[in-house]
Design a protein around this motif. Structure first.
Motif, mmCIF file in Angstrom:
data_model
loop_
_atom_site.group_PDB
_atom_site.id
_atom_site.type_symbol
_atom_site.label_atom_id
_atom_site.label_comp_id
_atom_site.label_asym_id
_atom_site.label_seq_id
_atom_site.Cartn_x
_atom_site.Cartn_y
_atom_site.Cartn_z
ATOM 1 N N LEU A 1 41.855 21.945 40.672
ATOM 2 C CA LEU A 1 42.836 22.934 41.116
ATOM 3 C C LEU A 1 44.260 22.563 40.712
ATOM 4 O O LEU A 1 45.189 23.361 40.881
ATOM 5 C CB LEU A 1 42.763 23.086 42.647
ATOM 6 C CG LEU A 1 41.457 23.676 43.189
ATOM 7 C CD1 LEU A 1 41.444 23.624 44.704
ATOM 8 C CD2 LEU A 1 41.267 25.108 42.693
ATOM 9 N N ALA A 2 44.432 21.361 40.190
ATOM 10 C CA ALA A 2 45.761 20.886 39.803
ATOM 11 C C ALA A 2 46.048 21.243 38.344
ATOM 12 O O ALA A 2 45.132 21.467 37.554
ATOM 13 C CB ALA A 2 45.853 19.374 40.007
ATOM 14 N N PRO A 3 47.346 21.282 37.961
ATOM 15 C CA PRO A 3 47.709 21.562 36.558
ATOM 16 C C PRO A 3 47.528 20.332 35.672
ATOM 17 O O PRO A 3 48.482 19.665 35.289
ATOM 18 C CB PRO A 3 49.189 21.961 36.675
ATOM 19 C CG PRO A 3 49.687 21.239 37.884
ATOM 20 C CD PRO A 3 48.530 21.184 38.847
ATOM 21 N N LEU A 4 46.274 20.028 35.333
ATOM 22 C CA LEU A 4 45.973 18.819 34.563
ATOM 23 C C LEU A 4 46.305 19.006 33.083
ATOM 24 O O LEU A 4 46.157 20.104 32.547
ATOM 25 C CB LEU A 4 44.481 18.478 34.690
ATOM 26 C CG LEU A 4 43.959 18.078 36.067
ATOM 27 C CD1 LEU A 4 42.441 17.943 36.010
ATOM 28 C CD2 LEU A 4 44.587 16.774 36.529
ATOM 29 N N PRO A 5 46.701 17.932 32.399
ATOM 30 C CA PRO A 5 46.810 17.977 30.935
ATOM 31 C C PRO A 5 45.437 18.246 30.314
ATOM 32 O O PRO A 5 44.394 18.056 30.962
ATOM 33 C CB PRO A 5 47.320 16.576 30.574
ATOM 34 C CG PRO A 5 47.886 16.022 31.833
ATOM 35 C CD PRO A 5 47.115 16.640 32.951
#
Length: 931
Positions: free
Chosen positions: A436-440
């Motif tokens: 759910l996080a803005p991962l690379p």
């Protein structure tokens, strides 16, 4: 409960008392004993442990109680249990001594593997029993940290010849690692015993009707009965005029403790909370933290007077439930204040992990500085407790991180660590946070791959709700594609994992899925022409074989496997990365497709050796099974059985629902007991259907064909083999073709046999190895006319005698003997049949030996009973130990290799000497070991 002198009398516990007396009797007689007491809270497990300790005159006793708030600190429980025994540390081999030093925070070094720590603890216990037997008591095992519990379970399963007893007490739910150990269920008391105990607990008179109601509601729970005077009002007990609770659950018992604690002065409650949150019971730390809180230790006196806690060199609550009640009775703000005081009072140099953990529990919401401290502490924790310890710190660090990007990265790292430490439930939760996080992009691909990897493992273990095996390949392929331009090596690993998943799915997967995946992966090869690494060559070879047919990819696969063998022998540390689920099946299948048993031997030996040396927890079981496959080919079924049993025992300590061991099916089929074999085969078939593991379904068909060919039930063997051969399972497809040819030749299905031989020629003919060429010639011989059969059988044996694949060699001697009998060359038939009979008998292939014996009788031979060869009287483990001793290994080296204690090695060797009629290790070296 009444007390008589030193011994205690427990009402209604005759059977339990007898079981505990057997524990002390066993270790006094010099043998080990393991027992797990299971029951609900308050049912009397702790009282039974106290009784056991009271019976321990002349025994050395060490003990530990699990603490719920300490469950995340790796090796915390094990360190407390072993602390009194550390004066024997110098008796251990240096690698074991170093492992314990690092695990217990006494030294620095790379994180010790859990099985090496387990072996060290086993050796430590064995060293401590020179003077007197040892009793190890573990209360509230469900609250021990997972690494300690797994280590103790490992040790308990390997106690054999040591006068050591391990007795655990655990709740009905929890401590699943102990499943399979001898267990005693502790239930509530009978109504009569419960009434007696309640009467003794009452100060005044209780109305008989109320007494019966209390007995019924408590369900005979002794602690609930003893707490009745505090739980019920005088009015309730006198005549039942007040409202009685409808339950006598453990929660109600704990609530009675909570009320007792809440009645104490505020300062006393604060000190009780401090003692409950500091699970080691270190009085010095307790005093430092109390001073920081500004509370005089005298404030603890009311709790001591109330029988709640005992203050001494170690803080000790009078019952584990009181500790839990003291912690839960406090509000969240008070808990945080207490943890802050403990963090400040804990020495950051001597115990940085526990200091960081208390700091984490002292903050509300997010706190980036504490999260960073936890992340730093994770590496220190890993050096002590391995990946499981690091996972707990990373998980908490992720929770406390406010920045979304950083929280996602930490959650992903924690999820990977949780997966590696076999905590799949927590890994899935953390992975969801990461997703759910803005991962690379690279981390996003890692997350996709991690989910697919975990689903693959869950599907093979048959976990409820897990996807079918083949469905997990989609995520692995997606991750591989995403990483092609970012991390080429990880991309190829992910492609290979996808191939493995689709190979396991086999006939139950989507048609053509494996070829389609290989076609997709082929584009990755066009990005570079330079493939210097063994895994790159292997990647190319697998793609070519899958997409190009039986003769494709041979050159690259052979070069890759040779390079892998060289790398395994020159840089053994590098090969541990091959223990991921993909590599063993791919390596083994490739070697079988090349008909090269030497490659299987070299790779499996190197991987097992390195896994043992490193004590690799997750990879050793599959390495052992990989090695077992080589011994099946060599006709060494006893050795293969021993390796699989060892793999099963290791899995039992870490993952009780492990996948089916493929070679256990094959070994059982070769043994030739139809009842035992079909029971195992039918169960495996059901498992395969349930989780979509078509490769296992194919293997059950192959094993069925082997079984029925041995039993001369050729129609059934033909039916099973024909069904297997409808799908090409790389690695054992050619073996199934041989079973089909053998059965078809006996029942006149010549067209089917000829088609199978053409497939064998296509595969084995390109191998150029003695095994492959011999297998091809022996298959041709079965259908050849009389003019060619003799030459083909002779050619097959010439090739196979230059290989070490005894199962095919024995089958060829049998087939040759059968043909010779049919053409009335009885003398020649007798010679080959006698060789086959001796080989099958030595292997333990009973059905094939009996099939051969009937042929011998038909040629007029009086079948002699085979003499018992050296080692045949031995159990599988005795034979394994004897071989290692014959090779010159010391008892300590044998124990380290097999993860057993030196005492157990000595015990087995004494039995070996008696069975073989020898008196020294030197005599072992004069024997010829057939397995």
């Amino acid at each position: 409960m009444a007390s008589h002198g030193r011994a205690q009398h427990l009402h209604g516990r005759t059977a339990e008392t007898a079981a505990l007396r057997q524990v002390t009797k066993s270790i006094r007689s010099g043998t080990s004993h393991v027992l797990v007491l299971r029951g609900e809270a308050g049912v009397g497990k702790t009282a039974l442990l106290n009784l056991l300790r009271g019976e321990g005159d002349g025994l050395r006793c060490v003990q530990v109680s699990g603490v719920e708030s300490d469950m995340e600190l790796a090796y915390a429980g094990l360190q407390q249990l072993c602390a009194p025994l550390m004066d024997h540390l110098e008796d251990l081999a240096p690698p074991q001594r170093d492992a314990l030093d690092v695990a217990f925070g006494r030294g620095v070094g790379p994180p010790p593997e859990r099985f090496l720590v387990g072996l060290a603890v086993l050796s430590l216990l064995a060293a401590a029993v020179h003077d007197q037997p040892l009793l190890c008591v573990v209360d509230d095992a469900q609250w021990l940290d997972q690494v300690s519990l797994q280590t103790l379970g490992f040790v308990a399963r390997r106690l054999v010849a040591e006068p050591v007893a391990m007795v655990f007490a655990a709740r009905t739910e929890g401590a699943e690692t102990l499943a399979g150990l001898p267990e005693l269920r502790v239930h509530g008391l009978s109504d009569a015993d419960a009434r007696t105990l309640l009467d003794q607990a009452m100060i005044g008179v209780v109305d008989p009707n109320v007494r019966d109601r209390v007995v019924a509601e408590t369900r005979g729970n002794p602690l609930a009965l003893l707490e009745a005077p505090r739980t019920y009002s005088a009015a309730e007990l006198a005549g039942g005029f007040g409202p009685l609770s409808a339950t006598g659950s453990p929660n109600r018992i704990e609530e009675s403790y909570v009320r007792r604690i809440q009645a104490l002065p505020d300062a006393t409650r604060q000190l009780l909370l401090l003692a409950a949150a500091e699970p080691v019971g270190d009085s010095a730390l307790f005093l430092r933290a109390a001073a920081r809180l500004g509370i005089a230790v005298d404030a603890l006196s009311p709790a001591e007077s109330a029988g709640v806690i005992e203050f001494g060199p170690r803080m000790r609550f009078h019952h584990p439930l009181i500790r839990a009640a003291a912690y839960r009775a406090a509000d969240l703000a008070d808990r945080r204040k207490i943890h802050a005081a403990l963090a400040a009072a804990t020495d950051a140099d001597s115990d940085p992990d526990r200091r960081a953990w208390h700091a984490a529990n002292s903050v509300a919401g997010t706190d980036d500085s504490v999260a960073a401290e936890l992340e730093d502490s994770a590496s220190r924790a890993q050096s002590r407790g391995g990946i499981a310890a690091a996972a707990n710190f990373l998980e908490r660090a992720a929770v406390l991180t406010s920045d979304p990007d950083l929280r996602g990265s930490r959650a992903l790292a924690a999820a990977e660590a949780k997966r590696d430490s076999a905590d799949s439930a927590s890994a899935y939760e953390l992975l969801t946070i990461a997703e759910l996080a803005p991962l690379p992009e690279l981390q996003r691909a890692r997350a996709v791959r991690l989910r697919a990897q975990m689903e693959f493992v869950s599907s093979r273990a048959g976990d409820s709700g897990a996807p079918r095996v083949g469905e997990t390949a989609a995520g692995l392929l997606e991750a591989a594609k995403r990483m092609e331009d970012i991390d080429e090596f990880a991309s190829r690993e992910s492609y290979l994992e996808a191939f493995a998943a689709l190979m396991y799915a086999g006939r139950l997967g989507q048609p053509g899925a494996l070829v389609d995946a290989a076609d997709t992966a082929r584009t990755a090869l066009t990005r570079t022409s330079d493939l210097p690494r063994a895994v790159d060559l292997f990647f190319r070879g697998v793609i070519e074989r899958v997409t190009g047919g039986a003769r494709a990819g041979v050159e690259h696969l052979r070069t890759a496997l040779d390079a892998m063998c060289q790398l395994a022998e020159a840089s053994p540390g590098e090969i541990l990365r091959w223990l991921v689920p993909a590599f063993p099946i791919l390596q083994e299948s490739a070697a079988h497709e090349l008909w090269d048993e030497d490659v299987v031997d070299r790779l499996s030996a190197a991987i097992v050796r390195q896994a043992r040396t490193a004590g690799a927890l997750a990879g050793l079981p599959q390495a052992l099974v990989y090695r077992a496959g080589l011994h099946v080919l060599l006709g060494e079924l006893s050795t293969a059985t021993t390796l699989i049993a060892e793999a099963d025992s290791i899995t039992a300590a870490t993952a009780p629902n492990g996948p089916v061991r493929y070679y256990s099916l094959v070994i059982t089929a070769w043994r030739g007991d139809p009842v035992a074999a079909m029971r195992l085969i039918d169960a495996a078939s059901s498992d395969a259907e349930a989780r979509g593991e078509g490769r296992l379904l194919g293997l059950t068909g192959y094993a069925t064909a082997v079984l029925y060919n041995g039993l001369s039930r050729y129609e059934e063997a033909f039916s099973a083999a024909r069904e297997v051969c409808e799908y090409e399972d790389l690695g054992f497809y050619s073996w199934a073709l041989h079973e089909l040819v053998d059965a078809a030749a006996h029942i006149g299905e010549l067209a089917a046999a000829q088609r199978a031989i053409s497939h064998i020629e296509e595969r084995a003919g390109a191998s150029g190895t003695p095994w492959g060429l011999g297998a091809m010639a022996s298959a041709r011989a079965l259908l050849a006319d009389n003019d060619d059969a003799d030459q083909l059988f002779t050619e097959a044996l010439d090739h196979l005698c230059r290989s070490r694949v005894m199962v095919h060699q024995a089958r060829t001697h049998l087939a040759y003997g059968e043909w010779l009998r049919r053409v009335n060359r009885r003398g020649d038939a007798r010679r080959h049949l006698n060789v086959a009979h001796e080989m099958f008998t030595r292997m333990g292939a009973q059905a094939f030996a009996e099939r051969t014996r009937r042929e011998l009788i038909a040629v007029g031979d009086k079948v002699r009973k085979q003499p018992v060869a050296s080692g045949d009287q031995l159990t599988a483990q005795e034979a394994q130990i004897a071989r290692l001793a014959a090779d010159g290994l010391t008892n300590q080296e044998i124990g380290a290799q097999l993860f057993i204690s030196v005492h157990t090695v000595e015990w087995h060797l004494r039995k070996v000497f008696v069975k073989l009629g020898i008196t020294s290790r030197r005599s072992l070296r004069t024997l010829t070991w057939s397995d």
